[in-house]
Scaffold this active site. Structure first.
Site, PDB file in Angstrom:
ATOM      1  N   CYS A  47       0.852  -1.181   0.000  1.00 21.88           N
ATOM      2  CA  CYS A  47       0.000   0.000   0.000  1.00 21.88           C
ATOM      3  C   CYS A  47       0.890   1.235   0.000  1.00 21.88           C
ATOM      4  O   CYS A  47       1.886   1.277   0.729  1.00 21.88           O
ATOM      5  CB  CYS A  47      -0.884  -0.017   1.253  1.00 21.88           C
ATOM      6  SG  CYS A  47      -1.983   1.403   1.369  1.00 21.88           S
ATOM      7  N   HIS A 106     -10.093   1.156   1.633  1.00 19.80           N
ATOM      8  CA  HIS A 106      -9.629   2.501   2.026  1.00 19.80           C
ATOM      9  C   HIS A 106     -10.803   3.450   2.277  1.00 19.80           C
ATOM     10  O   HIS A 106     -10.766   4.217   3.229  1.00 19.80           O
ATOM     11  CB  HIS A 106      -8.735   3.119   0.942  1.00 19.80           C
ATOM     12  CG  HIS A 106      -7.295   2.714   1.038  1.00 19.80           C
ATOM     13  ND1 HIS A 106      -6.508   2.987   2.123  1.00 19.80           N
ATOM     14  CD2 HIS A 106      -6.479   2.082   0.151  1.00 19.80           C
ATOM     15  CE1 HIS A 106      -5.275   2.523   1.917  1.00 19.80           C
ATOM     16  NE2 HIS A 106      -5.230   1.970   0.728  1.00 19.80           N
ATOM     17  N   HIS A 136      -9.091  -3.759  -2.295  1.00 20.78           N
ATOM     18  CA  HIS A 136      -8.104  -3.037  -1.476  1.00 20.78           C
ATOM     19  C   HIS A 136      -8.439  -1.546  -1.422  1.00 20.78           C
ATOM     20  O   HIS A 136      -8.446  -0.939  -0.343  1.00 20.78           O
ATOM     21  CB  HIS A 136      -6.695  -3.263  -2.060  1.00 20.78           C
ATOM     22  CG  HIS A 136      -5.608  -2.506  -1.363  1.00 20.78           C
ATOM     23  ND1 HIS A 136      -4.599  -3.130  -0.653  1.00 20.78           N
ATOM     24  CD2 HIS A 136      -5.365  -1.170  -1.254  1.00 20.78           C
ATOM     25  CE1 HIS A 136      -3.800  -2.201  -0.134  1.00 20.78           C
ATOM     26  NE2 HIS A 136      -4.231  -1.002  -0.494  1.00 20.78           N
ATOM     27  N   GLU A 137      -8.750  -0.963  -2.585  1.00 15.96           N
ATOM     28  CA  GLU A 137      -9.077   0.478  -2.628  1.00 15.96           C
ATOM     29  C   GLU A 137     -10.414   0.746  -1.945  1.00 15.96           C
ATOM     30  O   GLU A 137     -10.576   1.751  -1.256  1.00 15.96           O
ATOM     31  CB  GLU A 137      -9.097   0.985  -4.074  1.00 15.96           C
ATOM     32  CG  GLU A 137      -7.766   0.866  -4.810  1.00 15.96           C
ATOM     33  CD  GLU A 137      -6.583   1.398  -4.037  1.00 15.96           C
ATOM     34  OE1 GLU A 137      -6.718   2.404  -3.311  1.00 15.96           O
ATOM     35  OE2 GLU A 137      -5.491   0.789  -4.114  1.00 15.96           O
TER      36      GLU A 137
HETATM   37 NI    NI Z   1      -3.594   0.989  -0.168  1.00 19.55          NI
END
Ligand code: NI
Length: 196
Positions: A105, A151, A147-148
């Site tokens: 990341c 966030h 993954h995004e």
């Molecule tokens: Ni990330």
């Protein structure tokens, strides 16, 4: 304009991000800056909290994986051409048996760990013109999206590790928040006091 990437430890990375409306100020400039920032850091994804904004916006461009021969030629072709802006995304469904892959990341430089995720994701989102789409993705594209998406939900990949792994990397994470790490791009560290 390249923006500094917020490092691990900044509270903005832990917030559930808020949806935006089409009148969000200077959205096209913001998106341009986010793409420039992502490419400048050789990332395959970037979410708005990583540049300090708790809004539901993230980008994905998986083309750097195109030459990776651990993926089939067909998948490489898909990876090469996948570039997308996701606004106000909501994951509707995740399916299949979890698979592990070493993730990193941009907010957590120098740490890579296997993360387990389901291989199929169905997501509803708006594009940069606020047209709504519902699409299903698989494999590595699905993983980058997940993954995004994490966030904008205030979740980092390190939150998904076993408690043992978390203990093992705790010191490294603390160092990152203090700016004791090296990244080849501009970062903003929460525990470094600003010079006057
Ligand atoms: Ni990330």
């Amino acid at each position: 304009m390249i923006l500094p990437i917020v490092a691990y430890g900044d509270p903005v990375l832990k917030k559930k991000a808020k949806p935006i409306t089409p009148d969000y100020p200077n959205l096209s400039t913001l998106l341009e800056n986010m793409y420039e920032t992502m490419y400048g850091a050789s990332g395959v994804g970037l979410a708005a909290p990583q540049i300090g904004l708790a809004i539901r916006v993230f980008l994905v461009d998986t083309s750097p994986f195109a030459g990776d021969e651990s993926f089939s030629p067909e998948e490489q072709k898909q990876l090469e051409n996948f570039k997308k802006t996701f606004i106000n995304a909501e994951i509707l469904e995740e399916e299949g048996e979890e698979w592990g892959f070493s993730e990193g990341c941009l907010s957590i430089p120098g740490i890579n760990e296997d993360v387990f995720r389901k291989p199929v994701v169905t997501i509803k989102y708006q594009d940069k013109d606020f047209n709504t789409h519902t699409e299903t993705y698989t494999g590595l594209i699905a993983r980058v999206i997940q993954h995004e998406y994490d966030h904008i939900e205030g979740v980092l990949f390190t939150d998904k590790l076993s408690s043992l792994k978390k203990r093992l990397i705790k010191g490294k994470l603390t160092n990152i928040s203090k700016g004791k790490c090296s990244a080849e791009y501009r970062m903003k560290f929460p525990m470094v006091s600003k010079k006057r």
